[in-house]
Design an enzyme around this catalytic site. Structure first.
Site, short mmCIF file in Angstrom:
data_model
loop_
_atom_site.label_atom_id
_atom_site.label_comp_id
_atom_site.label_asym_id
_atom_site.label_seq_id
_atom_site.Cartn_x
_atom_site.Cartn_y
_atom_site.Cartn_z
N CYS A 231 68.00 71.25 51.98
CA CYS A 231 69.02 72.00 52.69
C CYS A 231 69.52 71.36 54.10
CB CYS A 231 68.46 73.19 53.33
SG CYS A 231 68.04 74.37 51.84
N GLY B 110 72.29 68.78 50.26
CA GLY B 110 72.17 69.94 49.30
C GLY B 110 73.44 70.17 48.87
N ASN C 68 66.27 75.45 56.79
CA ASN C 68 66.01 74.36 56.07
C ASN C 68 64.53 74.03 56.27
OD1 ASN C 68 66.56 70.62 57.07
ND2 ASN C 68 65.85 71.56 55.18
N GLY C 69 63.62 73.62 55.12
CA GLY C 69 62.37 73.63 55.18
C GLY C 69 61.87 74.40 53.90
N TYR D 120 65.39 57.94 53.67
CA TYR D 120 66.06 58.31 52.41
C TYR D 120 67.04 59.53 53.12
CZ TYR D 120 67.60 59.70 47.99
OH TYR D 120 68.50 60.26 47.03
#
Ligand code: SF4
Length: 485
Positions: A16, A42, A120-121, A261
């Site tokens: 996300c 995402g 997010n997570g 990344y």
């Protein structure tokens, strides 16, 4: 909803990206641009919630790319107001078969007004929380772990929304960077370990919260600072920023894979350029795993900065031995069997004139299942390369991530079942070397490498040392090597 891209199944995926703006007119337009810059975090779906004093809360949630959904003037006019938040998602926690009710931001109506949240997570005790909440009467709308936060807020006895959010997040384990909004306030929170990123920016008279700094750049916002691990900021429409640390203080364990990344190379994390960290990983790799060769070629695009660093350190010329088709998006999302069999060739092509007869070092960011690495090696050998040497800019990925990154089950990770020599033989290359964990830490700004007694980053997918026990998964039978707590 289309399935995950058929050629992207050999990478880990960030789940996300979150973005929020307060104090500018038509905040939702800024959010749409910010989400566009965060699209790499995402691609499955996105959503925006805005608030306007006259029109109240408005929300649009859609499957697909931001550019395909949030660019029409007529749609953006349905999201008026000086306050808006948004979310882009790649599905993992929650339903794999995507449904629109799993798309964030989520909204809750409380006695003191509404609130929307974008997360997010990943909440590692979400199953236990959901069970408890359902037993007490909560009615869930989605299968997303993030919805637990809204229900926990609904049960809190605090009298304002930021305090209810504090209450809720104290019950939550795992990784969270949350951007939320009330009718008048923008709220940002990071978990006590600060696993996922969140930054604060300034645009004109307004303020911005974003997963990454690259999304500040796109709207011309100035980077102010990172939200600290365990910090909650509450920003009013008038521009006041209040900061608090409502959780027990812990040593930061930021996700080291963001450096390798996930984050965009033009982002800055904790004052460090992501591009420079990746280039430095290549420098470390060249020192740790030198090899005689004619060319250093990146596997595009994520291997590029490390390949540049490898070339600079080794003195071996850098070259674009593999060319990426920039337009291979999701156009072929449901390809025919014939097209599917073309596999990675649809996306990447070898620069034959350059490769023929050469000893080639290929630099890639990671090896997950190894399926793509094998195909790329075949393409390079088909093009007449004399030797193929893989150099990987991360240590072997041997453990799944439970903190907001989509990873295959452990058995499907190549490094979970093979050592480096076995992986080399399996991939069929002349040599294969991964950067060491210490080398990665040095590149990421820890000159003495990893502090094994108290690591500076989360590196669980490499080390198996989970900084937060993944309790839901342990309940399902997952065996951790160690779990700190
Ligand atoms: S397990 Fe790996 S991908 Fe997940 S947060 Fe930790 S370092 Fe990042």
């Amino acid at each position: 909803m289309p399935p995950a891209h058929p050629f992207d199944d050999d990478k880990l995926h960030e789940e996300c990206g979150v973005f929020g703006v307060v104090g500018v007119s038509d905040a939702a337009n800024f959010v749409a641009l910010g989400l566009h810059a965060l699209q790499h975090r995402g691609q499955e779906a996105g959503g925006i919630v805005s608030h306007d004093p006259a029109e109240g809360f408005n929300s649009v949630r859609r499957f697909g790319y931001v550019r395909d959904n949030f660019t029409s003037q007529s749609l953006m006019q349905t999201l008026p107001g000086p306050l808006a938040i948004g979310h882009v998602r790649y599905s993992t926690a929650g339903s794999k078969a995507a449904v629109i009710r799993d798309v964030q931001p989520f909204f809750g109506e409380f006695s003191m007004g509404g609130a929307a949240i974008a997360h997010n997570g990943n909440i590692t005790n979400a199953n236990a929380l959901r069970r408890e909440l359902i037993e007490r009467g909560s009615i869930f709308q989605s299968s997303s772990d993030s919805e637990c936060i809204i229900h926990l807020m609904a049960r809190s006895l605090q009298r304002n929304i930021p305090e209810r959010m504090e209450d809720a997040l104290r019950r939550v384990e795992g990784a969270f960077s949350v951007v939320a909004m009330t009718r008048t306030k923008l709220i940002g929170v990071r978990d006590p370990l600060g696993v996922r990123p969140l930054v604060l920016g300034k645009v004109a008279e307004g303020w911005v919260l974003s997963s990454e700094t690259c999304a500040l750049d796109i709207i011309g916002a100035e980077y102010v600072r990172d939200i600290e691990p365990g910090e909650m900021v509450v920003i009013s429409e008038q521009g006041g920023v209040e900061s608090a640390f409502p959780f027990r203080r812990r040593k930061s364990r930021f996700c080291i894979f963001e450096h390798v990344y996930f984050s965009r190379p033009d982002s800055v994390i904790g004052g460090r350029s992501v591009y420079e960290t990746r280039r430095q990983i290549g420098v470390e790799l060249a020192k740790e795993a030198p090899v005689e060769a004619d060319l250093v070629c990146p596997v595009p695009d994520s291997g590029t900065p490390a390949a540049i660093g490898f070339s600079q350190e080794s003195g071996i010329p850098y070259a674009m031995g593999i060319i990426r088709n920039q337009y291979m998006g999701r156009t072929f999302i449901e390809p025919t069997e014939q097209i599917r069999n073309m596999g990675v060739r649809l996306k990447l092509n070898v620069n034959r004139a350059l490769i023929k007869g050469k000893r080639v070092i290929l630099v890639d960011d990671s090896v997950v299942r190894g399926t793509t690495s094998r195909k790329i090696k075949d393409m390079i050998l088909d093009a007449g390369a004399a030797e193929v040497h893989f150099r990987i800019a991360s240590p072997p990925t041997a453990w799944p991530c439970f903190y907001g990154v989509d990873t295959p089950e452990r058995e499907k990770l190549l490094a979970a079942t093979m050592n480096e020599d076995e992986m080399r033989d399996h991939l069929g290359v002349d040599s294969l070397r991964f950067i060491s964990l210490d080398g990665l830490y040095r590149a990421a700004g820890a000159p003495d490498g990893r502090d094994n007694a108290s690591p500076q980053y989360c590196d669980a997918c490499f080390s198996g040392e989970y900084p937060v026990a993944p309790s839901d998964m342990i309940e399902k039978g997952f065996e951790t090597k160690t779990a700190a707590e």
